[in-house]
Write an enzyme that holds these catalytic residues in place. Structure first.
Site, short mmCIF file in Angstrom:
data_model
loop_
_atom_site.label_atom_id
_atom_site.label_comp_id
_atom_site.label_asym_id
_atom_site.label_seq_id
_atom_site.Cartn_x
_atom_site.Cartn_y
_atom_site.Cartn_z
N TYR A 63 -2.71 46.14 81.65
CA TYR A 63 -2.63 44.75 82.22
C TYR A 63 -3.01 43.88 81.04
O TYR A 63 -3.69 44.18 80.18
CB TYR A 63 -3.79 44.46 83.50
CG TYR A 63 -3.16 45.27 84.56
CD1 TYR A 63 -2.76 44.59 85.73
CD2 TYR A 63 -3.43 46.76 84.53
CE1 TYR A 63 -2.55 45.29 86.74
CE2 TYR A 63 -3.04 47.21 85.85
CZ TYR A 63 -2.77 46.64 86.96
OH TYR A 63 -2.33 47.31 88.06
N GLU A 64 -2.23 42.48 81.20
CA GLU A 64 -2.61 41.64 80.12
C GLU A 64 -3.94 41.19 79.70
O GLU A 64 -4.17 40.68 78.59
CB GLU A 64 -1.61 40.68 79.82
CG GLU A 64 -1.75 39.53 80.85
CD GLU A 64 -0.65 38.43 80.97
OE1 GLU A 64 0.37 38.66 80.40
OE2 GLU A 64 -0.94 37.46 81.94
N SER A 65 -4.75 41.21 80.59
CA SER A 65 -6.22 41.10 80.19
C SER A 65 -6.96 42.05 79.30
O SER A 65 -7.87 41.77 78.84
CB SER A 65 -6.89 41.21 81.76
OG SER A 65 -6.69 42.34 82.42
#
Lengths: 264, 274, 274, 264
Positions: A63-65
């Site tokens: 996930y881009e987090s």
């Protein structure tokens, strides 16, 4: 008889699943045997976790987090859900995710969605109407341009209608195949682009020569005319147009279990 | 060296009229309490910067704090649009707002370049998108070795960066963990740095994934317990997902929005009771 | 996906004649056992890369493994020169060696660029130094925003990167901690990655400062307990400072060097008993 | 009477310290009230830790291995000594140290040494003799060029002799003031350069106009002629040439304690 799925959406009356379920199941199947997937919240996240539950347990979710190898036991509600960080193999910074992992070309498949898509798989998630005087201001690009640029392949999840499928995007947030064959190379984009588009009606894949999206399969209960009617341009159809298998009992059961975890 | 101050004093000291203010936090550690303090202090004409502006930015924009927004993705995560942002963009209420939008990667690399003392950052991206034409801060340059054309983005040096962290010690050294996003880079890019924290501890104990900001790169530390609500702080609080859903209804109309701000922001005692 | 293999098999699989081989470790976690295995396997014509080549590079160079060295600082830390490196450079023994030298920052940014999928990295540096004229891989470029002139270095993609870590799990996921230097970037820059580890554990437990390399960016994991001796591995072994001092005497003359290699490298059973 | 210092070097016979001790003490004094110092192993590390022990306990030591805020209780033997990582406020990667902390302009003072220095404080730590056919191949640049470029000020520690002070460097590894005033700006180097050179004979500072290093103070027991003799060019001397205070009892005691920790 009309059934209602666990998500509260109205079913199509055939076997306890609706068109969104079918999209998710089709997307999860596209991950069979894949190694590494870049995931956004919503349908993509549900599909990726369904793939983990059903047939590809070792699928690595990014996930881009910054969470790499997240193994959520419940569906996350945002890309920064604490559950993702807690279950990840490692959490890295956002610069690292974009520069080392995404731009570094390490991600096999990326999922994207958008408000609008054109026949070359270009996406708009920025604005409906004129940019300076918009009808609807949408959230914007986020990670999409680089996901589309750097993942080795991209899968687009989008409902098929005259609202979403458009002749001309109001804004090109994210490049699919640009204006056709050769444009990705010209733009310096390294991945293969949107090799698969999954809609609520069926599947589309780029034409080998022109890169124009071509309907290659219809979901159960969908007629070709439905797809043609839902598309504002003259939709290309594969000569060997296929038919998606309906969700299996296992797929549906796993999907129901997953959706049941999405409490508030 | 970091001074430990009240939130009100710290915000008054670092955020000035017309400043470029980055308030970071990638879905986690969002400095909501600091944003509310900026509203209370009535700052105007700010250039607000964040990869993922969400409801606290919606609130600041709706209260007229911002004249410009620099961002990557502006929405209510998992819920939908930011109605105050849309009202400002679509109708100029309460004031028109200029948008400078990037991809996350582009804006991230603006912070990285600034933190690194470089005038620009390089990335693969932007070519073929409408962003490139709309945003004059994106240029192209050629690799001196391969000749490839790449995108260049200018270093972004905010006047102030505000972030939230779990802890500081009594000397103002800061420790955060969990998803830390671009917090370190945004802080190192700025002229002034304010960190709100859950608590002051006697001694920081490093944890896996922990990120330390030494006190000599921090100007102010302010204690703001549950200062990220309705976002969350790993180890201290959980995300109130319902509050994000409720925000959608509250923020749709100007009057319900103003009433909410009045009750929840302007009366600080009820601030975190929504 | 990483395969867990013996050190001999793993080195045979990844290091080929003429390869560009980065063996990283910044004063800590130096993959000495892997370097010795390369010597035993008689690899020649390698381009060896490391920020801080120290005594294991001296040994490989003295045994004729390398035809080129790409580096930042080559010495015996705290002791003095590398006599085998000097003999190769000054006298061409056992073979001439080409040097490509950078500052640490320059070489670091070559790894960072490669790990980031960019063809080059940018830094402030090199101007005014003799390095710039000596090293054709350093070019200049202008900032498209400010016009400033900066140094550009090309991405460095080793054929193989070898690093040492504390632990891997049974799936080949790797965990290292302490001073990790440029290990992550060097690994992500390479076509093939071999990680030697102190031990295989059932489950990795993250620690403060820990760096994880997931198994899908690692090709081989080989167990090499005390594989960094006389360097050290935080949590497993201490640096043998005397061994570094002893190396100065051993390495000064070709015959004492060859005798030492024969006893300590070629006879693997006595490898770590010096 | 000849004394022998704790390091085993022969003393100068005046009060139990030798010229290296004087260099270290002078260097530690230059750190009085400083905040952040970039340190190499050897004399600089000893001087910085002496400053911590004597007058600037909160001095932040950064070593290029990535240790920020190291508080070693014994003198480290290499820049990657485990003691540094163990006592640091944080340990970061080498890319981060060079890009964010050093190039980011966050370090106040950097220490450097070298095999050769010229009158403009340029340093050679690469090679003695011809590059391709060297008399002595030295270790090379390491972190020095960026320390010299990015630290707000640089302090050079170098013994003063015809071997180390040279008219023309065999190789310019690290820029001091280039060929004089204005060159640093021309090269894009942001720090002020070598504002202080500490030798075993005294102190040199750059001339305000020309940047040529100028002898501004002599250590106790050193005559001006000693410094002139040790310098191959016509050494500039400040009109108000000063005299370094000898090491105090406290400084010497602290230095002895520190050196005693440097066990093997």
């Amino acid at each position: 008889m009309t059934t209602v799925s666990a998500t509260g959406r109205e079913g199509d009356g055939t076997s306890g699943y609706d068109r969104d379920d079918m999209m998710i199941v089709a997307a999860s199947r596209a991950l069979l045997g894949r190694k590494v997937c870049f995931v956004g919240i919503g349908l993509p996240s549900t599909a990726a976790n369904l793939a983990r539950a059903t047939h590809t347990p070792d699928l690595v979710l990014i996930y881009e987090s910054g969470t790499i190898g997240a193994k959520p036991s419940r569906l996350p509600l945002s890309i920064g859900d604490g559950e993702l960080a807690l279950t990840a193999d490692t959490v890295v910074s956002v610069p690292e995710i974009f520069n080392y992992w995404l731009q570094g070309g390490r991600v096999e498949v990326g999922f994207l969605s958008a408000a609008q898509m054109d026949r070359y798989g270009n996406l708009n998630s920025t604005v409906i109407g004129d940019y300076d005087h918009p009808t609807v201001r949408l959230p914007g690009a986020g990670g999409a341009p680089e996901i589309a640029g750097s993942c080795r392949e991209v899968i687009v999840l989008i409902r098929q209608s005259h609202r979403t499928f458009v002749e001309d995007l109001d804004f090109r947030t994210t490049v699919g195949f640009g204006d056709g064959s050769g444009d990705r190379e010209r733009f310096g984009l390294r991945g293969a682009g949107p090799t698969l588009v999954i809609t609520d009606l069926g599947l589309l894949r780029p034409d080998e020569q022109t890169c124009e999206l071509t309907m290659t399969a219809l979901h159960p209960g969908v007629e070709l005319q439905d797809a043609l009617d839902a598309t504002p341009w003259k939709l290309k159809v594969a000569p060997d147009l296929g038919r998606t298998d309906p969700p299996s009992e296992t797929e549906l059961a796993n999907l129901r279990s997953l959706l049941a975890t999405q409490g508030r | 060296m970091a001074e430990i101050e009240s939130l009100a004093n710290a915000v008054a000291a670092v955020v000035h009229e017309g400043d470029c203010v980055a308030i970071e936090g990638f879905t986690h550690l969002i400095p909501v309490a600091a944003g509310h303090e900026i509203i209370r202090q009535g700052r105007k004409g700010l250039t607000l910067v964040r990869l993922t502006p969400d409801i606290v930015f919606d609130q600041m924009i709706g209260m007229g704090c911002a004249s410009k927004l620099v961002f990557g993705w502006g929405g209510n995560p998992g819920v939908g649009s930011l109605h105050r942002l849309r009202d400002a963009v679509e109708n100029g209420w309460p004031n028109p707002i200029e948008l400078e939008e990037h991809s996350h990667a582009g804006l991230t690399n603006r912070f990285v370049a600034a933190a690194s003392g470089l005038p620009f950052g390089v990335l693969r991206g932007y070519f073929g998108t409408s962003l490139m034409g709309r945003n004059e801060s994106i240029k192209q340059l050629n690799c001196p070795f391969t000749g490839e054309t790449l995108a260049a983005v200018p270093a972004l040096h905010p006047d102030v960066t505000i972030i939230h962290a779990q802890q500081a010690d009594r000397h103002g050294n800061v420790l955060m963990w969990g998803i830390t996003g671009v917090n370190k880079e945004a802080a190192l890019a700025a002229s002034r740095v304010l960190v709100t924290v859950e608590e002051i501890v006697n001694k920081l104990t490093l944890v896996p994934g922990g990120v330390v900001l030494p006190n000599w790169v921090v100007d102010y530390v302010a204690v703001a317990p549950r200062g990220t609500y309705p976002s969350y702080t790993t180890g201290y609080s959980d995300r109130d997902n319902d509050a994000y859903v409720r925000w959608d209804a509250i923020s749709r109309e100007r009057d319900t929005f103003l009433t909410w701000i009045d009750e929840h922001v302007m009366s600080p005692t009820t601030e975190r009771s929504s």
